[in-house]
Design a protein around this motif. Structure first.
Motif, mmCIF file in Angstrom:
data_model
loop_
_atom_site.group_PDB
_atom_site.id
_atom_site.type_symbol
_atom_site.label_atom_id
_atom_site.label_comp_id
_atom_site.label_asym_id
_atom_site.label_seq_id
_atom_site.Cartn_x
_atom_site.Cartn_y
_atom_site.Cartn_z
ATOM 1 N N HIS A 230 0.715 -1.123 0.247
ATOM 2 C CA HIS A 230 0.301 -0.030 -0.134
ATOM 3 C C HIS A 230 0.731 1.242 -0.008
ATOM 4 C CE1 HIS A 230 -3.077 -2.759 1.059
ATOM 5 N NE2 HIS A 230 -2.476 -3.366 2.116
ATOM 6 N N CYS A 330 -13.767 6.124 -2.882
ATOM 7 C CA CYS A 330 -13.631 5.164 -1.672
ATOM 8 C C CYS A 330 -13.568 6.164 -0.448
ATOM 9 C CB CYS A 330 -12.304 4.526 -1.835
ATOM 10 S SG CYS A 330 -12.424 3.353 -3.158
ATOM 11 N N ARG A 334 -15.972 5.825 2.593
ATOM 12 C CA ARG A 334 -15.721 5.580 4.118
ATOM 13 C C ARG A 334 -16.038 6.620 5.014
ATOM 14 N NH1 ARG A 334 -10.798 2.901 5.480
ATOM 15 N NH2 ARG A 334 -10.100 4.831 6.447
ATOM 16 N N LYS A 452 -10.078 -1.538 4.788
ATOM 17 C CA LYS A 452 -10.346 -0.331 3.929
ATOM 18 C C LYS A 452 -11.835 -0.031 4.213
ATOM 19 C CE LYS A 452 -9.120 2.790 1.059
ATOM 20 N NZ LYS A 452 -8.764 2.148 -0.325
ATOM 21 N N GLU A 500 -10.445 -4.806 -2.507
ATOM 22 C CA GLU A 500 -10.085 -3.985 -1.141
ATOM 23 C C GLU A 500 -10.231 -5.035 -0.060
ATOM 24 O OE1 GLU A 500 -8.716 -1.132 -1.281
ATOM 25 O OE2 GLU A 500 -9.272 -0.291 -3.118
ATOM 26 N N CYS A 502 -11.873 -5.869 3.113
ATOM 27 C CA CYS A 502 -13.034 -5.549 3.812
ATOM 28 C C CYS A 502 -13.417 -6.528 4.849
ATOM 29 C CB CYS A 502 -14.190 -5.634 2.852
ATOM 30 S SG CYS A 502 -13.613 -4.341 1.178
#
Length: 1327
Positions: A230, A330, A334, A452, A500, A502
């Motif tokens: 990442h 994203c 979020r 995420k 992602e 999750c």
């Protein structure tokens, strides 16, 4: 632009140069990550040692903090000689830090070093407080890094050393960090070693294979899934490495000159370097500099390159824009999720007493008591270690831990734990919260931050929905995005779920209802990438015990048992509800005393109930009242009364003229005025809970609810229920109208139990019909049953009978395991405790399977007497430590008795523990044996035959149990009369002899069968008590063998006495390890008709004693002997016996006869012998007795000439003789074209010639001539030629099927053909 391939003339040297560039690229990809972690390490160290408000020290040198001499640093030669290196000036002498800070920092640095050996020469202590890299340098190699002031100045070797030597990085990589070989391999070690080897190569060459290995190692390191994958810089480095690997990486002339000069400097330090490499580098550098002088051409080239680059940037603009849009989406998603969770999940009601009074989740949350549950291969579930961190739950490095299930009883804290987990994900950066400052459990919120996305769905709101992604769309996306936005969000949501990391929380699996006709046991997760997505599911335990949910579906099972610190939890709740002027600590202490006095500690397993008790107690002390009631019914009655008060505060009471419908309603103030509404609610709760429409059992709409009211009643009723808070109402997006449900499923279950208590007839009605449906579980109504036990024990007794029927039906005895958890029994136990706490009389709950230990023996002993007639399984496990623990707590040592005299349906009896006394009479209990199992309550004289009834028993297991020989004799006496086989496993059990004596632990597997058979196998350590237990029994057939076949008798006198008392004994089979005279003498004078002796691994040594014993057996008709090796004394013992049947064999593939003449003489002397069975390894030429009528021979190998010889002996017999011959064919072997060994056809034809000759004889009837084949090494035979067959494969009395299989098993593997013959030969004179 220039190419690396232009530098050297050899490709392997170009590879070497690529390694140099790859190392620089990899270093650039690690720099930002390592620098950030160095800052984190710096902050952790100073946060740990600096008190609040303290200031760091910058005045200490490294030398000041180290003692002199320090190994490896000081060159001090003697105690009084000066140090000329580390402490060489007055300012560098050892001294403590004046601020007491730097010394602590030094200790922390050393503690963080994996080998506790920091490189102190590298680091400057006076810069520790301001420069994190100075601390990082302590973990670098000791030489060559003193002047390196930043990560950019440090080479890759130093950076990797920092990560390998500092413990801070232990949880930053998915692989273990180690210097040796590990599995999976340590990429740091591998990268360092490969790069060192390549850069220090004296030939300046790297093969293509090694180059690819280096590229793969560096790329794998930079894409490690835990952190680096990442990191932006790491991703860019991976991209450049890929370009370099495929020769598309573009370098400027200046870049390549700098690279070559660095390589040239390094090469000049390497010994034995090839001068050619240096010369080629030198020449190429000079040419490059000439090119640089031609600045105009260079400028044009660079301009052209720049133009191309701009074009590529323009071409890639759309792609980058798309990636940027996805990133921003994203982040927006979020943000919206966190806002939604902050609105819906961050607050909760203080208790069910006041749903409207919300408190922040951190104010009412208590650390849960979580345990991991291990599921063994046999399905057994064992509670294992405590779980105290999120990392222990969500091990993201383990792909086999993606499907997690959290089970817990109602009110145990499952929903609150889910809410706290969501809070920690939404507010992970707020580490200063009050909750996490007071506890270290589940404080690793960074673990949750690695997800995420977190999607929380409540399954009770997902009626008739089968797909988890659809639930997320309806419950979360449709709530947070407008209708115009949803189409694009749905599309991007699919991308999120596929790419992602999750976490999906499915809350309340037991409350989910699948569509009609669906066989799904849980919502489908087909569209979810389970390799990157973690699923956490909460449920009640009964749902996860459903056989339709396979153990393989459960990758990790956790159990929540309430709160781990009830005192702190109660203090937090009290802080939320009492006047802040009062002493919180004193109030919490008083409540703790109250809980101890009322023995309510167990309620901490249910935070919901515990909070209810706290609130009720606080209200009572504020009103100066005394808290009353039982732990369950009365507590929920208090809850119900408080809810009624919300809607109608008018008081009213039950009294003698108006008695309460159930006992727990007495003494209430707000239930009586609202009793009509409650009765209606109870009726609805019961009908919905047991409805055939499963989707409306928990959540129901207004239309369904209105079916039970007139239009006018409906509005009044609904207003009362909603105002009271008994029902909740929410908008239903899937259809018009509203969705209603009871405030908690347990409240619905309480009201349903109340309705049943007032109307017991519904047990035979809707409840019975509900249980008959295959899609329901009888365990589903456990809480209703427990409440019913506290309200109406008579109705509970009736319902338990119905539930027990389904439990017995669900139970499969053939698969029974005594260690399996008995879910239904735990429900009955809870019902007993509830009834007792509610002062209910007449507890007669039905239970057919008893699993008793120290934790439940008191409860279950109370209902044993009313259940023993129908009991099918009794398992009692009690050891001394179980009762001694209660004695140490001051509790009196109790005695318990279980009477089996009236258990006609008992199928399995398992007793385990040295505190158990198995007795045949109602003798008084003793302190030595607090648990007594009584076979028969009637007194009986010693060694007499008491009458006991266990007519259905099939399995008995006794482990470390003590019993008398008379008791065991009574048991055997009964088992011998049964019409079925009974299997007994006895392990280390102590049989008390009538004559006393020391304790002897005996083990055996005993089987009793039809026709009074007693088979004792695996006998170990026999005792006088064991032999007394068979004294005088009506045994027709007795078989005795040891653990490994043979057996040694230790108590000959007791054995002989018991054997002589068996007057009905006809068949005796004994497998021995030794032929002691005493044992052989015990056979004398018996009236047996059949005797089988197997001497395991022995040669008969006491022939005379054996002969005398055989001669004394006047009724002996059949004799079977298996011996390792024959002897003259063996055949002499057989000489002249009046037996009619004789079987001779050994245990290793056929008897090897060494004394043929002696055997022949003995056989000739057997004038009454009619049946002879011999299993020999090789053919023996014996004289057949003239009385013989049946002959069976098993022979490993029989030549055709030997077969003719045997047939000739049968031809001359003076009376008809039937024979069965089983033998392997002559092994005249050859290798065929198919590589299979087989008999030559010419040899096999000789046997078929014999068959044809026999068929021509009038006095010979060939009933069978069958040839079998097998492949070499195989145990499977196939029929080649059936030949003449007029009978089937059933054996007559002359052949035991067991012996036949044994013969096949022991046949020499080289034999690939065998023949089975059956002949009937008449004397020539008769024919």
């Amino acid at each position: 632009m220039v190419s690396l391939a232009d530098v050297f003339t050899e490709s392997e040297r170009t590879n070497w140069l690529k390694v140099w560039l790859a190392i620089d690229i990899a270093k650039s990809g690690l720099e930002q990550f390592v620098e950030n972690e160095a800052k984190t390490l710096h902050g952790n160290i100073y946060n740990a040692i600096l008190p609040s408000g303290a200031v760091a020290c910058i005045g200490c040198l490294t030398a000041n903090l180290l003692k002199c001499p320090s190994p490896g640093l000081c060159n001090k030669r003697g105690a009084h000689s000066p140090c000329t290196s580390m402490h060489d000036t007055p300012l560098k002498q050892p001294r403590p830090c004046p601020a007491n800070v730097c010394t602590k920092v030094l200790v922390e640095i050393q503690n963080q070093h994996k080998f506790s050996n920091p490189s102190w020469k590298n680091t400057l202590a006076n810069h520790w407080a301001t420069c994190p890299w100075q601390i990082a340098k302590a973990y670098l190699p000791p030489d060559g890094y003193t002047e390196k002031s930043s990560v950019q100045d440090t080479d890759l070797n130093g950076i990797i050393s920092f990560m390998m030597n500092c413990k801070h990085f232990n949880n930053k990589f998915s692989f273990p960090i180690a210097s040796g070989k590990t599995q999976p391999p340590c990429l740091l070690t591998k990268a360092r070693e490969l790069c060192r080897t390549a850069r220090h190569s004296s030939t300046c060459k790297v093969t293509d294979t090694d180059l690819q290995d280096i590229f793969m190692t560096l790329t794998s390191l930079l894409t490690d899934t835990l952190c680096l994958a990442h990191d932006v810089a790491a991703r860019e480095a991976v991209r450049k490495l890929a370009q370099l690997q495929t020769d598309v990486l573009k370098l400027t002339t200046e870049e390549i000159v700098n690279l070559l000069e660095a390589a040239q400097d390094k090469l000049q330090k390497v010994e034995n370097i090839t001068e050619t490499a240096i010369d080629e580098i030198r020449i190429y550098i000079e040419n490059c500099r000439k090119d640089l002088s031609a600045h105009t051409d260079t400028f044009k080239l660079e301009l052209s390159e720049h133009t191309g680059k701009c074009k590529k940037e323009l071409d890639g603009h759309f792609q980058k824009s798309t990636e940027s849009n996805y990133y921003h989406f994203c982040e927006d998603f979020r943000r919206r999720l966190k806002a939604l969770y902050n609105e819906t999940s961050s607050h909760g009601p203080l208790s069910n007493l006041r749903q409207s009074i919300d408190k922040h989740i951190t104010d009412i949350y208590g650390t849960p008591k979580l345990h991991r549950i291990q599921i063994d291969q046999d399905g057994k579930r064992l509670q294992k270690e405590r779980v105290l961190t999120y990392k222990e739950i969500f091990n993201l490095a383990d792909n086999s831990n993606r499907r997690i299930y959290l089970q817990g009883e109602p009110g145990s804290g499952k929903s609150t734990f889910s809410a706290m987990l969501v809070h920690d994900w939404s507010h992970g950066n707020e580490v200063s919260s009050a909750y996490h400052s007071e506890t270290t459990a589940f404080d690793d919120v960074l673990t949750i931050q690695k997800f995420k996305f977190l999607f929380l769905i409540t399954l009770r709101d997902a009626r008739r929905q089968t797909d988890v992604t659809e639930m997320i769309k309806k419950q979360l996306i449709d709530t947070t995005f407008s209708e115009d936005e949803r189409a694009d969000v749905y599309r991007r949501f699919v991308q999120i779920m596929n790419t992602e990391i999750c976490l999906v929380i499915r809350e309340g699996l037991d409350e989910w209802i699948p569509p009609d006709g669906s066989k799904l046991t849980e919502p489908s997760m087909a569209e979810i990438q389970t390799n990157i997505c973690t699923i956490l599911t909460t449920s009640r335990p009964w749902k996860l015990s459903d056989e339709l949910i396979k153990n393989l579906q459960i990758e990790s099972l956790l159990q929540i048992d309430g709160i781990s610190d009830p005192y702190t939890f109660s203090e937090n709740i009290i802080r939320c509800i009492i006047d802040q002027t009062k002493d919180i600590v004193e109030t919490a202490h008083n409540f703790e005393l109250f809980v101890e006095d009322r023995e309510l500690e167990s309620l901490s397993s249910s935070p919901m109930l515990y909070t209810l008790v706290i609130c009720t107690w606080v209200n009572s002390i504020e009103r100066d009242e005394t808290f009353k009631g039982s732990p369950s019914c009365a507590l929920y009655t208090t809850l119900l009364e408080s809810l009624c008060k919300n809607a109608n505060s008018v008081t009213g009471y039950f009294n003698d003229l108006n008695p309460p419908p159930v006992r727990c309603f007495s003494g209430t103030s707000y239930i009586q005025p609202n009793i009509k509404h409650l009765n209606k609610l109870a009726d609805i709760a019961c009908k919905f809970l047991f409805s055939s429409e499963r989707e409306s059992s928990i959540v129901f709409n207004d239309i369904t609810l209105s079916n039970y009211f007139s239009p006018d009643e409906f509005e009044v009723f609904k207003a009362f229920a909603l105002n009271a808070g008994i029902l909740t109402n929410r908008k239903d997006k899937s259809q018009t109208g509203s969705a209603n449900s009871f405030v908690h499923k347990t409240v619905q279950e309480l009201l349903a139990a109340y309705h049943i208590a007032c109307n017991p007839y519904v047990i035979d009605g809707i409840i019975s019909m509900y249980l008959e449906r295959p899609s329901t579980s009888y365990l589903d109504i456990s809480q209703v049953f427990i409440f019913l036990c506290g309200m109406n024990i008579s109705a509970a007794n009736k319902l338990s009978t119905l539930l027990d029927q389904y439990d017995v039906t669900h139970y499969h005895f053939e698969n029974w395991n005594p260690s399996d958890p008995c879910v239904f029994q735990s429900i009955i136990q809870s019902g007993i405790r509830e009834a007792a706490a509610s002062n209910q009389d007449g507890i007669q709950l039905k239970l057919s399977q008893f699993h008793i230990d120290d934790s439940n023996i008191r409860d279950l002993n109370d209902i044993w007497s009313t259940n023993k007639f129908n009991t099918k399984v009794l398992y009692v496990k009690i050891y001394p430590s179980d009762f001694s623990s209660s004695s140490t707590r001051g509790e009196p040592r109790s005695n318990f008795e279980f009477d089996l005299s009236s258990c006609p349906k008992l199928k399995a009896l398992c007793l385990s523990g040295s505190d158990i006394w198995l007795t045949d009479t109602a003798s008084p209990a003793t302190t030595q044996f607090p648990v007594r199992i009584v076979l028969n309550r009637t007194d009986s004289a010693p060694c007499a035959d008491p009458s006991i009834v266990l007519s259905s028993i099939e399995y008995i297991n006794l482990e470390e149990v003590t019993c008398s020989s008379t008791c065991l004799r009574s048991l055997f006496s009964t088992l011998l009369t049964l019409d079925h086989e009974v299997r007994c496993e006895l392990h280390s059990w102590n049989i008390k002899s009538c004559g006393g004596g020391s304790d002897i632990r005996t083990s055996a597997n005993i089987t009793t069968g039809l026709n009074n058979k007693l088979n004792v196998q695996c006998l170990w350590n026999d005792s006088p008590g064991l032999w007394e237990s068979i004294l005088g029994l009506n045994i027709n057939s007795l078989s005795l063998s040891g653990q490994f076949g043979g057996w040694t008798v230790n108590h000959v006198e007791a054995f002989s006495k018991s054997l002589a008392s068996l007057t009905q004994l006809e068949t005796l089979c004994i497998s021995l390890y030794e032929d002691s005279p005493g044992l052989l003498e015990s056979l004398r004078g018996l009236n047996i008709k059949s005797l089988s002796l197997e001497f395991v691994g022995l040669i008969l040594n006491h022939g005379e004693s054996f002969s005398q014993s055989l001669t004394s057996l006047t009724q002996l008709d059949t004799l079977s002997i298996s011996v390792y090796e024959d002897s003259p004394s063996l055949w002499e013992a057989v000489h002249g016996l009046k037996i009619k049947s004789l079987k001779l064999s050994d245990e290793f593939g056929g008897l090897r006869v060494s004394h043929l003449e002696s055997l022949s003489q003995s056989l000739s002397s057997l004038t009454q012998l009619e049946k002879l069975t011999i299993h020999v390894y090789k053919y023996i030429d014996i004289q057949l007795p003239q009385s013989l009528r049946y002959l069976t021979i098993y022979c490993n190998e029989l030549h055709q000439s030997e077969l003719r010889n045997l047939l000739n002996k049968m031809y001359v017999c003076t009376q008809p003789i039937e024979s069965r011959l089983e033998f392997g064919c002559e092994s005249n072997l050859e290798f065929g074209c198919t590589s299979f060994v087989h008999i030559k056809h010419s040899t096999l034809e000789k046997y078929t010639d014999i068959q044809q000759e026999l068929e021509q004889l009038k006095n010979v009837n060939v009933k069978r001539f069958r040839i079998y084949d097998r492949r070499p090494g195989s145990d499977t035979w196939s029929v080649r030629d059936i030949g003449v067959v007029d009978d089937d494969d059933n054996d007559d009395d002359s052949v035991y099927y067991k012996k036949y299989n044994y013969f096949l098993c022991k046949m020499d593997p080289v034999i690939t053909n065998r023949i089975s013959m059956r002949l009937q030969i008449m004397p020539a004179s008769v024919s």
